[in-house]
Design an enzyme around this catalytic site. Structure first.
Site, mmCIF file in Angstrom:
data_model
loop_
_atom_site.group_PDB
_atom_site.id
_atom_site.type_symbol
_atom_site.label_atom_id
_atom_site.label_comp_id
_atom_site.label_asym_id
_atom_site.label_seq_id
_atom_site.Cartn_x
_atom_site.Cartn_y
_atom_site.Cartn_z
ATOM 1 C CG HIS A 306 -2.037 0.994 1.208
ATOM 2 N ND1 HIS A 306 -2.094 2.259 1.251
ATOM 3 C CD2 HIS A 306 -3.386 0.644 0.755
ATOM 4 C CE1 HIS A 306 -3.277 2.877 0.911
ATOM 5 N NE2 HIS A 306 -4.194 1.895 0.613
ATOM 6 C CG ASP A 363 -8.283 -4.753 -2.685
ATOM 7 O OD1 ASP A 363 -9.473 -4.432 -2.611
ATOM 8 O OD2 ASP A 363 -7.646 -3.734 -3.289
HETATM 9 N N1 CMC Z 1 4.068 -7.784 -4.806
HETATM 10 C C1 CMC Z 1 5.509 -7.550 -4.861
HETATM 11 N N2 CMC Z 1 6.229 -6.604 -4.757
HETATM 12 C C2 CMC Z 1 5.448 -5.386 -4.483
HETATM 13 C C3 CMC Z 1 4.255 -5.383 -4.320
HETATM 14 C C4 CMC Z 1 3.275 -6.650 -4.441
HETATM 15 N N3 CMC Z 1 1.991 -6.493 -4.327
HETATM 16 N N4 CMC Z 1 3.991 -4.019 -3.900
HETATM 17 C C5 CMC Z 1 5.040 -3.302 -4.070
HETATM 18 N N5 CMC Z 1 6.092 -4.176 -4.408
HETATM 19 C C6 CMC Z 1 7.488 -3.790 -4.599
HETATM 20 C C7 CMC Z 1 7.564 -3.176 -5.851
HETATM 21 O O1 CMC Z 1 8.105 -3.822 -6.750
HETATM 22 C C8 CMC Z 1 8.766 -2.122 -5.525
HETATM 23 O O2 CMC Z 1 9.914 -2.865 -5.348
HETATM 24 P P1 CMC Z 1 11.418 -2.215 -5.836
HETATM 25 O O3 CMC Z 1 11.711 -1.234 -4.577
HETATM 26 O O4 CMC Z 1 12.444 -3.275 -5.557
HETATM 27 O O5 CMC Z 1 11.270 -1.707 -7.173
HETATM 28 C C9 CMC Z 1 8.387 -1.847 -3.974
HETATM 29 O O6 CMC Z 1 7.750 -2.727 -3.649
HETATM 30 C C10 CMC Z 1 7.712 -0.487 -4.028
HETATM 31 O O7 CMC Z 1 6.454 -0.585 -4.871
HETATM 32 P P2 CMC Z 1 5.717 0.628 -5.555
HETATM 33 O O8 CMC Z 1 5.156 -0.011 -6.720
HETATM 34 O O9 CMC Z 1 6.654 1.717 -5.706
HETATM 35 O O10 CMC Z 1 4.602 1.055 -4.485
HETATM 36 P P3 CMC Z 1 3.382 1.952 -4.734
HETATM 37 O O11 CMC Z 1 3.133 2.729 -3.657
HETATM 38 O O12 CMC Z 1 3.627 2.809 -5.881
HETATM 39 O O13 CMC Z 1 2.396 1.103 -5.095
HETATM 40 C C11 CMC Z 1 0.487 -0.502 -4.584
HETATM 41 C C12 CMC Z 1 1.374 0.604 -4.021
HETATM 42 C C13 CMC Z 1 -0.674 -0.922 -4.024
HETATM 43 C C14 CMC Z 1 0.044 -0.136 -6.148
HETATM 44 C C15 CMC Z 1 1.555 -2.025 -4.739
HETATM 45 O O14 CMC Z 1 1.959 -2.351 -3.564
HETATM 46 C C16 CMC Z 1 0.845 -2.953 -5.462
HETATM 47 O O15 CMC Z 1 0.835 -2.902 -6.863
HETATM 48 N N6 CMC Z 1 0.041 -4.028 -4.835
HETATM 49 C C17 CMC Z 1 -0.596 -4.831 -5.505
HETATM 50 C C18 CMC Z 1 -2.038 -4.421 -5.982
HETATM 51 C C19 CMC Z 1 -2.949 -4.122 -4.892
HETATM 52 O O16 CMC Z 1 -3.177 -5.127 -4.035
HETATM 53 N N7 CMC Z 1 -3.780 -3.004 -4.853
HETATM 54 C C20 CMC Z 1 -4.542 -2.543 -3.970
HETATM 55 C C21 CMC Z 1 -4.256 -1.655 -3.098
HETATM 56 S S1 CMC Z 1 -5.093 -1.304 -1.703
HETATM 57 C C22 CMC Z 1 -6.761 -0.730 -1.933
HETATM 58 C C23 CMC Z 1 -6.679 0.228 -3.173
HETATM 59 O O17 CMC Z 1 -6.285 1.178 -3.183
HETATM 60 O O18 CMC Z 1 -7.659 0.032 -3.947
#
Ligand code: CMC
Length: 429
Positions: A306, A363
């Protein structure tokens, strides 16, 4: 007195004011920066940008706190209902009994769609995703209410109630349409969530489905837990559209589109698809987690991570407990719940997830509950949208009430070609 912050640009110091929130968060107000220096700030994904001041929802992602209008989410989950919480979000306080009765009555009075709307459903292909139908139909509904624009303020309570009530009717109609089933109209004697389940699952007009109280309660809780979450992607979209003074329905329809993506609300569907895939593969989750950790696969553990929560998501904690409760009440077991628990356990002890502060989000467990109560997979994100509607409406109201609100119009750092002369077609290689 608020702190000021000094910035030094090209050797010249400039002083910037700060804004301090009621929970002590500090924002550096850079609104004069470009005028004073010619520079802008650059923050792709807005991880460090506060786009507004808001009095609706507070999150402390470091300690896992979520409060709607000051009330802790766990307390609301235990004691409140979705409709009471919707009132709280939109109007700022928990309703008195007469206010709640009046609010519920307006919801009931506005539950029917304009009859003309029914024909729009006919033109969607059976394969249409319900989120596509939902956003299109919410926008279409705005054309039946011209006073959304002409009497924006005085009619707001009715439009807000109409939207909360009708999003549920549209959702149920779109499901029935996709299944080729006859439309079931809402029933005034039923409360909000029971009425939705009635429209979804009654076999025929005239033959009502059985409404199990534990199922109604579980879905109501899911709606409540999704009701707002400060400046997430869809809510920011609603505020952005509202800032142009677009009407409430158009702004909410844009919110539905933003919610649909798998990194946002679409994650609940993606989680179940992922768990199904792991199950079909005969994997206990170990192989899948290894794929996730191997960046070249571009796979993510859906339902984990998140932008704001870096400790735990309090909604996920409540939903995990609710999963066990609902399955036991319904005397069901689900191998996908076992896989989800295993994935969580392994991930929470694995350095990849620990070092990136990745925890289960809302989720991760919600889909298992929805599956247990019979909500079809492609309706999962629609459930999120129904739940989030009060939050979008509250944010829309806040934008409209802010006399200082300006159209949201970010800037950019241009990185394209500099000026060049037009090349005639014959001369291009
Ligand atoms: N699985 C594996 N690696 C992950 C995940 C995950 N679910 N989420 C983040 N990472 C890694 C990402 O690859 C990155 O690694 P590195 O630093 O080595 O490049 C690091 O963690 C930071 O990730 P980010 O994409 O920069 O983080 P963000 O804040 O931009 O994204 C997120 C947040 C929720 C989009 C992301 O965690 C994600 O894609 N999660 C899976 C989708 C999900 O469950 N979404 C629902 C979110 S909660 C409800 C809502 O908002 O709707």
């Amino acid at each position: 007195m608020n702190r000021t912050v000094e910035m030094i640009i090209d050797g010249k110091p400039i002083e910037l004011p700060t804004v301090v929130g009621s929970e002590g968060e500090v924002g550096v107000d850079i609104s004069s920066l470009r005028n004073k220096t010619g520079c802008i700030t650059l923050d792709p994904g807005y991880g460090n940008t506060g786009a507004c001041e808001s009095a609706i929802t507070f999150i402390d992602g470091e300690t896992g706190i979520l409060r709607y209008r000051g009330y802790d989410i766990a307390e609301l989950a235990e004691k409140s209902t979705f409709i009471e919480t919707a009132y709280l979000l939109i109007y700022g306080n928990l309703p008195t009994r007469p206010q709640l009765v009046e609010f519920s009555d307006v919801l009931t009075e506005n539950q029917m769609l304009h009859e003309g709307m029914r024909f729009h459903f006919e033109n969607f292909p059976p394969s249409a995703h319900p989120m596509a139908i939902l956003s299109a139909m919410i926008n279409a509904a705005s054309s039946y209410h011209p006073n959304l624009i002409t009497k924006r303020e005085e009619c707001f309570p009715f439009h807000a109630a109409r939207l909360i009530s009708q999003v549920r009717t549209i959702a149920a109609f779109s499901y029935r349409k996709a299944q080729g089933l006859p439309t079931i109209y809402p029933k005034s004697s039923l409360k909000y969530t029971a009425n939705f389940l009635h429209m979804m699952f009654s076999p025929h007009p005239g033959e009502d489905c059985e409404l199990k109280p534990e199922i109604v309660k579980a879905l109501d809780l899911i709606f409540l837990l999704h009701a707002d979450h400060e400046q997430n992607c869809s809510t920011s979209t609603v505020r952005m559209v509202a800032s142009s003074r677009a009407n409430l329905f158009a702004s909410a329809s844009a919110g539905v589109c933003a919610l649909w993506g798998p990194l946002h609300g679409g994650a609940n569907q993606a989680v179940l698809e992922m768990l199904e895939e792991i199950h079909q593969d005969g994997d206990d989750g170990t192989k899948f987690l290894n794929q996730v950790k191997n960046k070249s696969t571009h796979r993510r553990l859906m339902g984990f991570g998140h932008r704001v929560y870096k400790n735990f998501d309090p909604r996920a904690v409540i939903l995990k407990q609710q999963c066990d409760k609902v399955l036991s009440q319904l005397h069901k077991s689900d191998p996908l719940l076992d896989i989800a628990k295993k994935l969580e356990d392994v991930a929470l002890h694995d350095d990849y997830f620990i070092s990136r502060k990745l925890y289960p989000n809302v989720d991760f467990y919600s889909g298992i509950i929805m599956r247990a109560i019979g909500i079809p997979l492609d309706m999962f994100t629609v459930m999120f949208a129904i739940g989030r509607m009060p939050g979008w409406i509250a944010n829309y109201k806040e934008v409209m009430a802010d006399s200082d609100s300006r159209i949201a119009r970010p800037r950019q750092i241009y990185t394209g070609a500099t000026q060049r002369a037009y090349t005639p077609l014959e001369a291009r290689s």
